[in-house]
Design a protein around this motif. Structure first.
Motif, PDB file in Angstrom:
ATOM      1  N   LEU A   1      42.328  38.710  40.535  1.00  0.00           N
ATOM      2  CA  LEU A   1      43.261  39.369  41.443  1.00  0.00           C
ATOM      3  C   LEU A   1      44.322  40.153  40.681  1.00  0.00           C
ATOM      4  CD1 LEU A   1      43.853  36.619  44.174  1.00  0.00           C
ATOM      5  CD2 LEU A   1      42.657  38.796  44.454  1.00  0.00           C
ATOM      6  N   ARG A   2      44.665  39.696  39.477  1.00  0.00           N
ATOM      7  CA  ARG A   2      45.744  40.328  38.717  1.00  0.00           C
ATOM      8  C   ARG A   2      45.250  41.472  37.838  1.00  0.00           C
ATOM      9  NH1 ARG A   2      49.329  37.923  35.504  1.00  0.00           N
ATOM     10  NH2 ARG A   2      47.689  37.105  34.161  1.00  0.00           N
ATOM     11  N   MET A   3      44.012  41.399  37.365  1.00  0.00           N
ATOM     12  CA  MET A   3      43.521  42.399  36.406  1.00  0.00           C
ATOM     13  C   MET A   3      43.504  43.827  36.932  1.00  0.00           C
ATOM     14  SD  MET A   3      40.517  40.609  34.134  1.00  0.00           S
ATOM     15  CE  MET A   3      39.431  40.401  35.534  1.00  0.00           C
ATOM     16  N   PRO A   4      43.195  44.086  38.202  1.00  0.00           N
ATOM     17  CA  PRO A   4      43.191  45.492  38.659  1.00  0.00           C
ATOM     18  C   PRO A   4      44.522  46.214  38.491  1.00  0.00           C
ATOM     19  CG  PRO A   4      42.012  44.122  40.224  1.00  0.00           C
ATOM     20  CD  PRO A   4      42.647  43.191  39.228  1.00  0.00           C
ATOM     21  N   LEU A   5      45.642  45.480  38.462  1.00  0.00           N
ATOM     22  CA  LEU A   5      46.937  46.119  38.249  1.00  0.00           C
ATOM     23  C   LEU A   5      47.030  46.760  36.867  1.00  0.00           C
ATOM     24  CD1 LEU A   5      49.296  43.400  39.776  1.00  0.00           C
ATOM     25  CD2 LEU A   5      48.619  45.571  40.806  1.00  0.00           C
ATOM     26  N   VAL A   6      46.300  46.200  35.912  1.00  0.00           N
ATOM     27  CA  VAL A   6      46.347  46.691  34.539  1.00  0.00           C
ATOM     28  C   VAL A   6      45.183  47.624  34.246  1.00  0.00           C
ATOM     29  CG1 VAL A   6      46.291  45.985  32.110  1.00  0.00           C
ATOM     30  CG2 VAL A   6      47.566  44.630  33.771  1.00  0.00           C
ATOM     31  N   LEU A   7      43.990  47.224  34.656  1.00  0.00           N
ATOM     32  CA  LEU A   7      42.786  47.995  34.323  1.00  0.00           C
ATOM     33  C   LEU A   7      42.560  49.171  35.252  1.00  0.00           C
ATOM     34  CD1 LEU A   7      40.365  45.039  33.546  1.00  0.00           C
ATOM     35  CD2 LEU A   7      41.705  46.402  31.941  1.00  0.00           C
ATOM     36  N   ARG A   8      43.304  49.247  36.360  1.00  0.00           N
ATOM     37  CA  ARG A   8      43.153  50.322  37.344  1.00  0.00           C
ATOM     38  C   ARG A   8      41.720  50.387  37.862  1.00  0.00           C
ATOM     39  NH1 ARG A   8      45.646  54.019  33.228  1.00  0.00           N
ATOM     40  NH2 ARG A   8      47.903  53.735  33.308  1.00  0.00           N
ATOM     41  N   GLN A   9      41.145  49.251  38.135  1.00  0.00           N
ATOM     42  CA  GLN A   9      39.794  49.166  38.677  1.00  0.00           C
ATOM     43  C   GLN A   9      39.787  48.236  39.869  1.00  0.00           C
ATOM     44  OE1 GLN A   9      37.286  47.870  35.481  1.00  0.00           O
ATOM     45  NE2 GLN A   9      37.340  49.839  34.420  1.00  0.00           N
ATOM     46  N   ASP A  10      38.800  48.422  40.728  1.00  0.00           N
ATOM     47  CA  ASP A  10      38.669  47.546  41.879  1.00  0.00           C
ATOM     48  C   ASP A  10      38.274  46.142  41.430  1.00  0.00           C
ATOM     49  OD1 ASP A  10      39.296  49.599  43.585  1.00  0.00           O
ATOM     50  OD2 ASP A  10      37.203  50.186  43.902  1.00  0.00           O
ATOM     51  N   ARG A  11      38.582  45.189  42.264  1.00  0.00           N
ATOM     52  CA  ARG A  11      38.271  43.805  41.932  1.00  0.00           C
ATOM     53  C   ARG A  11      36.770  43.572  41.986  1.00  0.00           C
ATOM     54  NH1 ARG A  11      38.816  38.583  45.726  1.00  0.00           N
ATOM     55  NH2 ARG A  11      38.467  36.964  44.166  1.00  0.00           N
ATOM     56  N   VAL A  12      36.256  42.872  40.997  1.00  0.00           N
ATOM     57  CA  VAL A  12      34.843  42.506  40.938  1.00  0.00           C
ATOM     58  C   VAL A  12      34.758  40.996  40.806  1.00  0.00           C
ATOM     59  CG1 VAL A  12      32.681  42.743  39.677  1.00  0.00           C
ATOM     60  CG2 VAL A  12      34.223  44.694  39.865  1.00  0.00           C
TER      61      VAL A  12
END
Length: 437
Positions: free
Chosen positions: A87-98
């Protein structure tokens, strides 16, 4: 051109992949990266404690019955921490959640079967490894981020509290050790310079720390899922390509059987009849030969039409703009064609697919829409080719209804493209195709 603001989406096939979100302003990205790193440290500590304890207890008690449920519980806890990280990674990676697909027990499975299921699931062990190994990475990122934030704030604001810091006669400040003197002005200048350095480099350093932590999470928590999704997309594209080619071959076979083949059969019969009439009735033989000549011309015309539907020579020789211009000129319904002047030559497969999309769409418009006018717009946006076909017909078009739209969707999907059809009842209808080039 009719407005499409009031259209409703009737179909939107899934794309091959999600596109990255838009780039954020630097301040917002700095806040997101800082929050990700600072919050990640306590989460990493909690994850390490819970998972190491559960793993040690589960393995230590593995020879007993109670060890397996404890180990399964640790893996489920790892999954919970992993979901939080996803849930937190898309804020950094600018990618949709997988989120990966986890193995699950069948309905009605026994208790022990449910206990064993997470233990034999590979992704669960990757989640566990991430929850444990992440701690040293989070500590490093946390310390660096705190250091840079502290240096930027303390240095830039040093002039506001420099007067309150006592400096005895025997105390040597860093400014004095560097030969800048022991005056308060020298200290303010030096520490302000340090603060400006930390402030300027803060976005880059914090961004690097956040990417380090998020990239590690992506490798373990979503890497396998993304690979599986890619394999699924490739399988769907292969199936769509097979379906599109099979439909094209069936249609070509039907068109040849219903058109040129029947004319050739009649031509053979006319020539045979003319041969019999040559001696008994030359005038009748001449009329028969005239009919045979007409049949020959019609057959050639139909063969040229069929070849244009497959891959017209003008497409190979002069490119997509010229081929579409010739196609629009032959249309039964007036076609207003607009092509990006910077389009240029594209790959052969892209040009063939784009030509097929426009040709099939115009055929559908002529046969089924009841339209009096049609607009075709072909443009290039980055590495994607966009095609819009709009008509003022009766509307109600849908991929599931056939009429060639299913074939267009299959052809586009086989090449990594997408098809959207907006066609409310009463019209107008817009067919939007997008194709990577």
């Amino acid at each position: 051109m009719p407005s499409v603001d009031d259209m409703t989406t009737t179909t939107a096939p899934a794309s091959a992949g999600a596109e990255p979100t838009a780039r954020r302003p630097m301040v917002r990205q700095l806040a997101a990266d800082s929050g990700y790193v600072l919050l990640g440290f306590p989460i990493a500590v909690a994850s390490f404690i819970v998972l190491v304890t559960g793993l040690a207890a589960g393995i230590g008690l593995g020879i007993t019955v109670i060890g397996l449920p404890i180990l399964a519980g640790a893996l489920y806890a790892a999954r919970a921490f992993a979901d939080l990280e996803r849930l937190r990674m898309p804020l950094v990676l600018r990618q949709d959640r997988v989120r990966p697909h986890y193995r699950s027990a069948e309905d009605g499975a026994s208790v022990w079967r449910r206990v064993i299921t997470p233990i034999v699931d590979a992704q669960s062990w990757l989640d566990l490894a991430h929850g444990i190994i992440k701690l040293p990475i989070s500590i490093f990122a946390f310390v660096v981020t705190i250091t840079w934030w502290s240096g930027a704030i303390a240095g830039c604001l040093y002039w506001t509290y420099a007067w309150t810091i006592p400096n005895g006669p025997d105390d040597q400040d860093l400014a004095e050790l560097l030969g800048l003197g022991d005056s308060i002005g020298a200290r303010i200048a030096m520490y302000s310079a340090f603060g400006i350095f930390f402030l300027i480099t803060l976005p880059v350093v914090v961004r690097g720390c956040a990417l380090l932590e998020a990239s590690f999470g992506k490798a373990l928590l979503t890497g396998v899922a993304e690979m599986r999704n890619r394999i699924t997309v490739l399988e769907e594209q292969r199936a769509a390509a097979v379906s599109a080619e099979a439909n094209a071959l069936r249609r070509l076979e039907r068109d040849i059987h219903d058109g040129p083949q029947q004319r050739l059969v009649r031509l053979a019969m006319d020539l045979g009849r003319a041969q019999q009439q040559m001696e008994s009735d030359p005038e009748a033989a001449r009329r028969t030969l005239d009919e045979a000549l007409t049949q020959t011309r019609d057959t050639l015309a139909e063969l040229r039409a069929l070849s244009r539907g497959i891959a017209p020579p003008i497409l190979v020789d002069r490119g997509l703009p010229s081929a579409l211009a010739a196609l629009a000129a032959r249309g039964v319904i007036p076609v207003d064609l607009t092509i990006d002047p910077k389009l240029g030559r594209l790959e052969a497969s892209v040009e063939t697919t784009a030509y097929f999309v426009v040709a099939e769409a115009l055929t559908n418009v002529a046969k089924h829409s009841g339209a009096t006018e049609c607009w075709v717009v072909v443009s290039r946006a980055g590495d994607h080719l966009k095609i819009d076909i709009i008509d003022d017909g009766d509307g109600g078009a849908h991929v599931s209804k056939g009429h060639g739209l299913a074939g267009i969707a299959d052809r586009l999907r086989s090449n990594g493209g997408t098809l959207d059809v907006l066609s409310p009842v009463g019209g107008p209808t817009e067919v939007r195709a997008e194709l990577p080039c």
